[in-house]
Design an enzyme around this catalytic site. Sequence first.
Site, PDB file in Angstrom:
ATOM      1  N   SER A 136       6.097  36.963  22.950  1.00 19.98           N
ATOM      2  CA  SER A 136       5.539  35.724  23.493  1.00 19.98           C
ATOM      3  C   SER A 136       4.724  36.028  24.739  1.00 19.98           C
ATOM      4  O   SER A 136       4.987  37.010  25.437  1.00 19.98           O
ATOM      5  CB  SER A 136       6.690  34.778  23.865  1.00 19.98           C
ATOM      6  OG  SER A 136       6.238  33.687  24.618  1.00 19.98           O
ATOM      7  N   TYR A 149      14.266  33.503  29.056  1.00 16.76           N
ATOM      8  CA  TYR A 149      13.486  33.668  27.832  1.00 16.76           C
ATOM      9  C   TYR A 149      12.347  34.663  28.062  1.00 16.76           C
ATOM     10  O   TYR A 149      12.158  35.601  27.281  1.00 16.76           O
ATOM     11  CB  TYR A 149      12.938  32.322  27.364  1.00 16.76           C
ATOM     12  CG  TYR A 149      12.009  32.429  26.185  1.00 16.76           C
ATOM     13  CD1 TYR A 149      12.517  32.639  24.909  1.00 16.76           C
ATOM     14  CD2 TYR A 149      10.629  32.331  26.347  1.00 16.76           C
ATOM     15  CE1 TYR A 149      11.664  32.748  23.814  1.00 16.76           C
ATOM     16  CE2 TYR A 149       9.773  32.435  25.265  1.00 16.76           C
ATOM     17  CZ  TYR A 149      10.297  32.648  23.998  1.00 16.76           C
ATOM     18  OH  TYR A 149       9.445  32.763  22.920  1.00 16.76           O
TER      19      TYR A 149
END
Length: 173
Positions: A136, A149
Amino acid sequence: MDLDGKHVVITGASRGVGAALADEFAAKGARVTLVARSAEALAQVAERTGGVALPADLADPAVVDGLIGRIEADHGPVDVLVNNAGIDLTGAFTDMPMADIQRMVQLNAISVAELTRQVLPGMIARGGGHVVQVSSLAGTGTFPGISVYGGTKAFVTHMTAGVRLEMKGPPIG
């Protein structure tokens, strides 16, 4: 890459990017083994793609332990591993329960590393294979509310870069 008859294992395959990848790999002639927690949704993707559904919670270390060996014993050698499974739990770091932090780190980082570690020796022995890591942009920069995250995705990005440098000899993509 010719995918006809190749065995592709996709984690997080029950929806979203994972399900779309399953559709594409199957359309190109690959045999797909689909791994995800959501058994019902996974079964639908397996039916649509002609793949094998393997319900599994990759946030559980006991499930991840030896998973590639079990898949290969039942369905043949893995030619492509797509580590796509992940969770994005948001919130201020100081408010995040430790259980959420542990689950994200286990699923998004440790399971990715472990499945990669499990699949590479067979690929090396067979003289080829591919490992695809889904990361990501959160792993390349810092953003409020997604510190854990982002940290897990940074781990995946950097671990993969290091492993890729180590794989310069064998034809592993």
